[in-house]
Design a protein around this motif. Sequence first.
Motif, short mmCIF file in Angstrom:
data_model
loop_
_atom_site.label_atom_id
_atom_site.label_comp_id
_atom_site.label_asym_id
_atom_site.label_seq_id
_atom_site.Cartn_x
_atom_site.Cartn_y
_atom_site.Cartn_z
N LEU A 130 0.83 -1.20 0.00
CA LEU A 130 0.00 0.00 0.00
C LEU A 130 0.87 1.25 0.00
CD1 LEU A 130 -2.73 1.43 0.21
CD2 LEU A 130 -2.62 1.11 2.69
N PHE A 131 1.92 1.25 0.81
CA PHE A 131 2.77 2.44 0.84
C PHE A 131 3.56 2.57 -0.46
CE2 PHE A 131 6.77 4.63 1.91
CZ PHE A 131 6.22 5.85 2.29
N GLY A 132 3.91 1.46 -1.11
CA GLY A 132 4.57 1.55 -2.40
C GLY A 132 3.70 2.25 -3.43
N LEU A 133 2.41 1.90 -3.47
CA LEU A 133 1.48 2.59 -4.38
C LEU A 133 1.35 4.06 -4.01
CD1 LEU A 133 -1.38 -0.08 -4.71
CD2 LEU A 133 0.38 0.50 -6.40
N CYS A 134 1.28 4.35 -2.72
CA CYS A 134 1.15 5.75 -2.29
C CYS A 134 2.41 6.54 -2.60
CB CYS A 134 0.84 5.80 -0.79
SG CYS A 134 -0.81 5.20 -0.36
N LEU A 135 3.59 5.90 -2.49
CA LEU A 135 4.83 6.60 -2.80
C LEU A 135 4.89 6.96 -4.29
CD1 LEU A 135 7.60 7.60 -1.85
CD2 LEU A 135 8.49 5.30 -2.30
N ALA A 136 4.49 6.01 -5.16
CA ALA A 136 4.43 6.31 -6.59
C ALA A 136 3.42 7.41 -6.88
CB ALA A 136 4.09 5.05 -7.38
N GLY A 137 2.27 7.36 -6.21
CA GLY A 137 1.28 8.42 -6.38
C GLY A 137 1.78 9.77 -5.89
N ALA A 138 2.59 9.77 -4.82
CA ALA A 138 3.14 11.03 -4.31
C ALA A 138 4.11 11.65 -5.31
CB ALA A 138 3.82 10.80 -2.97
N VAL A 139 4.90 10.81 -5.99
CA VAL A 139 5.83 11.33 -7.00
C VAL A 139 5.05 11.97 -8.15
CG1 VAL A 139 7.58 10.67 -8.69
CG2 VAL A 139 7.66 9.71 -6.39
N VAL A 140 3.98 11.31 -8.60
CA VAL A 140 3.16 11.85 -9.69
C VAL A 140 2.48 13.15 -9.25
CG1 VAL A 140 1.14 11.42 -11.12
CG2 VAL A 140 2.83 9.61 -10.77
N ALA A 141 1.90 13.15 -8.04
CA ALA A 141 1.23 14.35 -7.57
C ALA A 141 2.21 15.51 -7.39
CB ALA A 141 0.51 14.06 -6.25
N GLY A 142 3.41 15.21 -6.89
CA GLY A 142 4.42 16.26 -6.75
C GLY A 142 4.84 16.83 -8.09
N SER A 143 4.95 15.97 -9.10
CA SER A 143 5.29 16.46 -10.43
C SER A 143 4.19 17.34 -10.99
CB SER A 143 5.56 15.27 -11.36
OG SER A 143 5.96 15.70 -12.64
N LEU A 144 2.94 16.96 -10.81
CA LEU A 144 1.83 17.79 -11.29
C LEU A 144 1.71 19.09 -10.50
CD1 LEU A 144 -0.91 15.07 -11.91
CD2 LEU A 144 0.58 16.18 -13.57
N ALA A 145 2.19 19.11 -9.26
CA ALA A 145 2.20 20.36 -8.50
C ALA A 145 3.23 21.33 -9.05
CB ALA A 145 2.49 20.07 -7.02
N VAL A 146 4.31 20.82 -9.61
CA VAL A 146 5.37 21.67 -10.14
C VAL A 146 5.06 22.12 -11.57
CG1 VAL A 146 7.79 21.69 -10.84
CG2 VAL A 146 7.15 20.72 -8.64
N VAL A 147 4.56 21.22 -12.39
CA VAL A 147 4.37 21.47 -13.82
C VAL A 147 2.93 21.90 -14.07
CG1 VAL A 147 4.53 20.48 -16.12
CG2 VAL A 147 6.12 19.75 -14.33
N ARG A 148 2.76 23.03 -14.68
CA ARG A 148 1.43 23.45 -15.12
C ARG A 148 1.03 22.59 -16.33
NH1 ARG A 148 3.31 29.28 -17.72
NH2 ARG A 148 4.84 28.41 -19.18
N PRO A 149 -0.26 22.55 -16.68
CA PRO A 149 -0.67 21.76 -17.85
C PRO A 149 0.10 22.17 -19.10
CG PRO A 149 -2.58 22.41 -16.58
CD PRO A 149 -1.42 23.12 -15.97
N SER A 150 0.84 21.25 -19.68
CA SER A 150 1.71 21.56 -20.80
C SER A 150 1.15 20.99 -22.10
CB SER A 150 3.12 21.00 -20.56
OG SER A 150 3.11 19.59 -20.63
N VAL A 151 1.79 21.35 -23.19
CA VAL A 151 1.35 20.86 -24.50
C VAL A 151 1.63 19.38 -24.67
CG1 VAL A 151 1.65 23.11 -25.58
CG2 VAL A 151 3.57 21.51 -25.52
N TYR A 152 2.44 18.79 -23.81
CA TYR A 152 2.80 17.39 -23.95
C TYR A 152 1.79 16.45 -23.31
CZ TYR A 152 7.18 19.75 -24.98
OH TYR A 152 8.13 20.58 -25.51
N GLY A 153 0.83 16.97 -22.56
CA GLY A 153 -0.19 16.12 -21.97
C GLY A 153 0.15 15.68 -20.56
N VAL A 154 -0.86 15.10 -19.91
CA VAL A 154 -0.70 14.72 -18.50
C VAL A 154 0.28 13.56 -18.34
CG1 VAL A 154 -2.61 13.07 -18.49
CG2 VAL A 154 -2.02 14.27 -16.39
N GLY A 155 0.44 12.73 -19.37
CA GLY A 155 1.40 11.64 -19.26
C GLY A 155 2.82 12.13 -19.09
N CYS A 156 3.18 13.19 -19.83
CA CYS A 156 4.50 13.79 -19.68
C CYS A 156 4.59 14.59 -18.39
CB CYS A 156 4.81 14.66 -20.89
SG CYS A 156 6.36 15.58 -20.76
#
Length: 571
Positions: A183-209
Amino acid sequence: MPEVPVSGEPTTEERAKEASSAASGALSAMAVPAGTAEDGSSNPPTLPEIPVAAPGAWAAPPVPVADPPHARGVGPLVPDGPNHVWPPRVPPRSALVPVPAGLLAATGLAGVAAAVCVPVDRPGLGWLLAGLTVTGAVYAVDRAARRASRADDEHLGGRERIWWAGVALALLGVGVVRDAPWLFGLCLAGAVVAGSLAVVRPSVYGVGCDAVAVPFAAVTSLPWVYRAVEGRRARGGVGSQRVWWSVAVAAGLLVIVVPLLAGADAVFAGVVDGVLPRVNVPAVLRWGVVFAVAGMGTAGALYLLAGPLPAAGSAGSQTTGDGVDPLGWMGIRRFSPLEWGIPVGALTVVFAAFVATQVAVLFGGDGYVQRTAGLTYAEYARSGFWQLSIVSMLTLAVIGAVLRFARQESGIERRWLRGAVAAVSVLSLVIVASALHRMWTYQQAYGFTVMRLLVEVFEGWIALVYLLILVSLVRLRRGWVPRAAVGAAAATLLGLAVLNPEGFVAERNIDRWQAGKSLDAEYLSRLSADALPATHRLPGGERAAVSEAIRARLGEDSWQGWNYSRAVAGR
């Protein structure tokens, strides 16, 4: 013998006379000064005629010539002519992004905090403390840089950025409460994704990038960090550089000389063993890796804040009048209602027929299934879950493609698009509900496991994505849906952590045992400390066997690895 001339050909004497006269003419021409005619007049020499294009006519294209030597890396940098065009030299991105003042300090602070706090082998308090340190360092450096440059602070205080940062920290906080490593492994991966989306505004490359932008920038920002180090070294002067070199040479000499002297004399070896501390090589390597990962992640976040990715345009699915993709360079032709309506209509008909059979099964019960399929209801439920899950995911991809490429120029086209996608989405929700019902029925018959619960949660998230698509049909604006789907996934993870999945699985299996069904005590003993509170409902023998097996794997926690579930289990 005298030469007999052939009729029509000059004799040898005539040829000699012609050569003599030609030589005399050449010498006289050489004697005439420049700008003087042969008769002695001062007429200037005539120049060859140069053809001139008519007014308004295009000149002939230049004839391609070979590259000059300097273009091949040889020779001086000399233009080939007055019309030579030099190719533009684009510097790398790391040379263009400005370096904030506190970059190196923030990177070092985040790395040290992570190396000290993070318990790599288990969930614990240290993960949250390291996350708070990285967040604070990034925020402080970015805020100071923007105040110094008088930039817009909307980059800092946007509600969306604050929300994503809060989600990332909340996911790291799951390690303080829950003990389940998966469970914490999934949450850690989700935290990395959420932190990246907190830094990067919506870009032309899409949410995957955008979701992996910070981990990617952690690697690509190394030249940028080196540029900051070089700038600090240049400001420090030559003297400080020599001091550091002297320290490095002294350390290298001690590393070589001290072991040699300790091996030569036993008394000196005893003194060295008493003075020098014991070095745990695996622990040092672990600290170094954690320091590098946290420091590079902080540098990557500051790199993207200092040089943001190109922002996405207006969200939605507007098209140009000729039905070409607005991006232009993609050149994708939009599909007419007839083109996309055929596959979507086929899916709608098949889904409607399937939903009709599900209604018959729901009301017919186990007897209807045994008469038509020859299976018990539990076996029938097990046989169709994975197929329905695959169908729901494939349909989601089809809907996304239709919304992306369908032509929406007229009101009739938009109404057809809304109606068709809404029909398929509603029928897909019924299919997802059928899959969830089947898995729940199967678990009640054969027992609950963490994996079965996870696939149910995943299907629930698919249902949330379908609901988001239905909401986006109101105005046919889909630009916000991908990030909202990622946010729904993060919220699902947090909800799963609140549910306590391993405790929930243990509770349901004990309920089945109390209802007269079998209990897999061995499976319960393999769960984490999160399942211990549920074991108090078992009789003494079963409870002792399960709880002792779980407690034997806990071990002792340091302050970095403090966890609520393990603390309660150790009482």
